[in-house]
Design an enzyme around this catalytic site. Structure first.
Site, PDB file in Angstrom:
ATOM      1  N   ASN A  57      19.094   9.130   3.512  1.00 39.32           N
ATOM      2  CA  ASN A  57      18.855   7.709   3.772  1.00 39.32           C
ATOM      3  C   ASN A  57      18.692   6.971   2.441  1.00 39.32           C
ATOM      4  O   ASN A  57      18.085   7.492   1.505  1.00 39.32           O
ATOM      5  CB  ASN A  57      17.550   7.593   4.591  1.00 39.32           C
ATOM      6  CG  ASN A  57      17.271   6.209   5.113  1.00 39.32           C
ATOM      7  OD1 ASN A  57      18.151   5.569   5.698  1.00 39.32           O
ATOM      8  ND2 ASN A  57      16.042   5.731   4.942  1.00 39.32           N
ATOM      9  N   HIS A 102      18.380  -3.453   3.665  1.00 41.76           N
ATOM     10  CA  HIS A 102      17.446  -4.548   3.382  1.00 41.76           C
ATOM     11  C   HIS A 102      18.243  -5.649   2.673  1.00 41.76           C
ATOM     12  O   HIS A 102      18.605  -5.514   1.500  1.00 41.76           O
ATOM     13  CB  HIS A 102      16.311  -4.064   2.475  1.00 41.76           C
ATOM     14  CG  HIS A 102      15.452  -3.020   3.108  1.00 41.76           C
ATOM     15  ND1 HIS A 102      14.597  -3.308   4.150  1.00 41.76           N
ATOM     16  CD2 HIS A 102      15.332  -1.685   2.870  1.00 41.76           C
ATOM     17  CE1 HIS A 102      13.963  -2.198   4.514  1.00 41.76           C
ATOM     18  NE2 HIS A 102      14.400  -1.201   3.761  1.00 41.76           N
TER      19      HIS A 102
HETATM   20  O1  G3I Z   1      -2.942   2.523   3.698  1.00 42.41           O
HETATM   21  C1  G3I Z   1      -3.375   1.999   2.427  1.00 42.41           C
HETATM   22  C2  G3I Z   1      -4.744   1.461   2.541  1.00 42.41           C
HETATM   23  O2  G3I Z   1      -5.634   2.534   2.805  1.00 42.41           O
HETATM   24  C3  G3I Z   1      -5.088   0.767   1.236  1.00 42.41           C
HETATM   25  O3  G3I Z   1      -6.357   0.200   1.326  1.00 42.41           O
HETATM   26  C4  G3I Z   1      -4.080  -0.325   0.891  1.00 42.41           C
HETATM   27  C5  G3I Z   1      -4.366  -0.998  -0.420  1.00 42.41           C
HETATM   28  O4  G3I Z   1      -3.202  -1.520  -1.001  1.00 42.41           O
HETATM   29  O5  G3I Z   1      -2.820   0.281   0.822  1.00 42.41           O
HETATM   30  C6  G3I Z   1      -2.425   0.881   2.030  1.00 42.41           C
HETATM   31  O6  G3I Z   1      -1.185   1.495   1.816  1.00 42.41           O
HETATM   32  C7  G3I Z   1      -0.060   0.643   1.754  1.00 42.41           C
HETATM   33  C8  G3I Z   1       0.920   1.090   2.824  1.00 42.41           C
HETATM   34  O7  G3I Z   1       2.124   0.380   2.688  1.00 42.41           O
HETATM   35  C9  G3I Z   1       0.363   0.859   4.229  1.00 42.41           C
HETATM   36  O8  G3I Z   1       0.136  -0.497   4.444  1.00 42.41           O
HETATM   37  C10 G3I Z   1       0.572   0.785   0.376  1.00 42.41           C
HETATM   38  O9  G3I Z   1      -0.292   0.228  -0.603  1.00 42.41           O
HETATM   39  C11 G3I Z   1       1.905   0.107   0.336  1.00 42.41           C
HETATM   40  O10 G3I Z   1       2.551   0.423  -0.903  1.00 42.41           O
HETATM   41  C12 G3I Z   1       2.774   0.618   1.457  1.00 42.41           C
HETATM   42  O11 G3I Z   1       3.998  -0.049   1.421  1.00 42.41           O
HETATM   43  C13 G3I Z   1       5.033   0.555   2.148  1.00 42.41           C
HETATM   44  C14 G3I Z   1       6.190   0.900   1.217  1.00 42.41           C
HETATM   45  O12 G3I Z   1       7.253   1.486   1.969  1.00 42.41           O
HETATM   46  C15 G3I Z   1       5.776   1.892   0.138  1.00 42.41           C
HETATM   47  O13 G3I Z   1       6.789   2.011  -0.788  1.00 42.41           O
HETATM   48  C16 G3I Z   1       5.531  -0.407   3.211  1.00 42.41           C
HETATM   49  O14 G3I Z   1       4.475  -0.622   4.169  1.00 42.41           O
HETATM   50  C17 G3I Z   1       6.748   0.155   3.916  1.00 42.41           C
HETATM   51  O15 G3I Z   1       7.313  -0.825   4.730  1.00 42.41           O
HETATM   52  C18 G3I Z   1       7.789   0.560   2.873  1.00 42.41           C
HETATM   53  O16 G3I Z   1       8.871   1.160   3.555  1.00 42.41           O
HETATM   54  C19 G3I Z   1       9.991   1.517   2.760  1.00 42.41           C
HETATM   55  C20 G3I Z   1      10.630   2.727   3.422  1.00 42.41           C
HETATM   56  O17 G3I Z   1       9.675   3.741   3.612  1.00 42.41           O
HETATM   57  C21 G3I Z   1      11.818   3.228   2.598  1.00 42.41           C
HETATM   58  N1  G3I Z   1      12.775   2.169   2.364  1.00 42.41           N
HETATM   59  C22 G3I Z   1      12.215   0.947   1.785  1.00 42.41           C
HETATM   60  C23 G3I Z   1      11.077   0.417   2.662  1.00 42.41           C
HETATM   61  C24 G3I Z   1      10.556  -0.893   2.130  1.00 42.41           C
HETATM   62  O18 G3I Z   1       9.983  -0.725   0.870  1.00 42.41           O
END
Ligand code: G3I
Length: 360
Positions: free
Chosen positions: A216, A252
Site C-alpha cells: 500500500n 490522498h
Molecule cells: O493516541 C495518541 C494519544 O494518546 C496522544 O495523546 C496524542 C497526542 O498527540 O496522540 C495520539 O496519537 C495520534 C494518533 O494519530 C491517534 O490520534 C498521533 O499523534 C498522530 O500522529 C496519529 O496520526 C495518524 C497518522 O496516520 C500517523 O502518521 C492519523 O490519525 C492517521 O489518519 C494517519 O493515517 C495514515 C495511514 O496510516 C497511512 N497513510 C497515510 C495516512 C494519513 O497520514
C-alpha cells in the site's frame, strides 16, 4: 466461487438500486397512485424516501477508516457508518505502536472493538497495517538485525493469527518506497535488507492463508518513479511465488493539484499483473474555507475515483480515509486545509457524495 458469490451480490444490490430509483420516480411523478399501505411504507406525506446507501451501489467493498474512539462514543457517527459502508479499516488501532507499545505487552482494546463492531454489523475488515516506518514502537530501534527479524515475524504472526479468517485484506507493508522509487530508508530496510518484504508476505500468508495481502502506498495514482518501483516489485514477487495479492492506492488528493493523469490506466496496469487493486485511503482536501466552487471540484475528483474503480474488474474496494469532516487527519497535518470527506461535520452528505450516489 467467491467471485460468483460477489456477482450474485452485485445483482441483488443493483435490484435494490433500481427499486429505490423506481420508488423515487413514483413519488415524484404519481403520488396519487400510492395506496395507503405503500404510502405508509414509503413515507409519503412524512419524509423523503431514503437514498440507497453507497454500499448497495456497487459490487465493490465500500469502506471508511474508523477511529475506535468515535465508533464507541458517537452514536450518529456509528449509525451513518453502518448504513453507508460495507467495510471498515482501523485508522490507527491495528498499528504496531498501538498494539504493542512495550515489548510483549499487547493492547488489543481498539482493534478488538472494531472487530466486534464488524462482526455485529456484518462488515468486512481491511487490516492496516503490519509493517510501516511510522507508528512502530520505539523499542524496535534498539534491536539487532536478527532480533528485529524475529520481532517482525512474531508481530505479523501474532496479529494476523488473532483475526484469522476475519480480516479480508491486510496492508502487509506500507509506504516502502521513496518518491524517487528507491527503497525507503527505514529500520526494516537498513537492518533486514531487500528480502524483508517478501518474508513479510510469506509470514502473513502462513498466519492466515485466506487473507488477501497488499502492498500500500501514496502518490502512486499515476505513472512515476514510485509507482514504477512498486510495479516492478509486485511483478518480481509474483514471479518468485511470493503470496502478494493486491496493490493499495491510498489516493490522498488535493484540489490544489490536478487530478492524477491516467489514474484508471495506471491502476489497470497493476491489475494486469494478476493482482487485485484497491483505493484504500481516498480523500480530497482543499484550502479552507470550503466554497461551492471548491466542493464542485472535489465532487469531480471523487466521481473520477469512484468511476475508475468501477471500470476496472479487479478493482475490489473503494475506501475513504474517514467519511466525515468531523474526524479527518487532514487539518492536523496540512495547516489551513480540510473538508476532505464525503460527509460534513454534521454527517450531511456533501456534493461529492451526491455525485457518486445517483439516488441521493
Ligand atoms: O493516541 C495518541 C494519544 O494518546 C496522544 O495523546 C496524542 C497526542 O498527540 O496522540 C495520539 O496519537 C495520534 C494518533 O494519530 C491517534 O490520534 C498521533 O499523534 C498522530 O500522529 C496519529 O496520526 C495518524 C497518522 O496516520 C500517523 O502518521 C492519523 O490519525 C492517521 O489518519 C494517519 O493515517 C495514515 C495511514 O496510516 C497511512 N497513510 C497515510 C495516512 C494519513 O497520514
Amino acid at each position: 466461487m467467491l467471485r460468483a458469490l460477489r456477482n450474485h451480490g452485485r445483482l441483488g444490490r443493483l435490484c435494490a438500486v433500481l427499486t429505490a430509483s423506481a420508488g423515487l420516480l413514483t413519488l415524484q411523478t404519481a403520488p396519487a397512485l400510492a395506496t395507503p399501505d405503500t404510502a405508509e411504507a414509503s413515507g409519503v406525506g412524512a419524509q423523503a424516501p431514503a437514498r440507497t446507501p453507497l454500499k448497495d451501489l456497487t459490487d465493490n467493498y465500500v469502506g471508511s477508516a474508523v477511529a475506535a474512539s468515535a465508533l464507541g462514543n458517537e452514536g450518529d457517527y456509528r449509525s451513518v457508518l453502518t448504513d453507508e459502508f460495507s467495510s471498515v479499516t482501523a485508522e490507527n488501532a491495528m498499528k504496531w505502536s498501538v498494539l504493542e507499545p512495550n515489548r510483549g505487552q499487547y493492547d488489543w482494546s481498539g482493534a478488538d472493538a472494531i472487530m466486534d463492531y464488524a462482526r455485529q454489523n456484518g462488515k468486512s475488515v481491511r487490516g492496516h497495517t503490519l509493517v510501516w516506518h511510522k507508528q512502530h514502537p520505539s523499542w524496535l530501534n534498539n534491536l539487532s538485525a536478527s532480533e528485529l527479524r524475529s520481532a517482525v515475524k512474531n508481530h505479523i504472526t501474532t496479529v494476523v493469527n488473532r483475526y484469522e479468517g476475519e480480516i479480508r485484506a491486510w496492508d502487509v507493508v506500507n509506504e516502502v518506497f521513496d518518491s524517487n522509487g528507491i527503497r525507503r530508508d527505514s529500520i526494516f530496510q537498513r537492518k533486514l535488507g531487500d528480502g524483508w518484504i517478501a518474508d513479510a508476505f510469506r509470514w502473513a500468508h502462513q498466519a492466515d492463508p485466506s487473507a488477501k495481502l497488499y502492498i500500500n502506498d501514496y502518490n502512486t495514482g499515476w505513472v512515476n518513479d514510485k509507482s514504477n518501483a512498486i510495479y516492478d516489485l509486485v511483478r518480481s514477487l509474483r514471479q518468485q511465488g511470493v503470496p502478494i495479492h493486491g496493490v493499495g492506492f491510498q489516493t490522498h488528493l488535493s484540489i490544489d493539484y490536478s487530478f492524477p493523469g491516467g489514474y484508471q490506466s495506471n491502476l489497470q496496469r497493476f491489475a494486469d499483473l494478476g493482482v487485485d487493486v484497491a483505493i484504500t485511503e481516498a480523500d480530497v482536501r482543499m484550502t479552507l474555507p470550503a466554497t461551492d466552487s471548491k466542493l464542485t471540484t472535489q465532487a469531480d475528483y471523487y466521481e473520477r475515483l469512484w468511476n475508475a474503480c468501477e471500470a476496472i474488474s479487479r478493482c475490489v474496494e473503494f475506501t475513504t480515509w474517514g467519511y466525515t469532516d468531523r474526524h479527518s487527519w487532514v487539518p492536523n497535518t496540512f495547516e489551513g486545509q480540510g473538508a476532505a470527506c464525503l460527509f460534513d461535520e454534521s454527517l450531511n452528505p456533501k456534493p461529492a457524495y451526491n455525485r457518486i450516489n445517483p439516488t441521493a
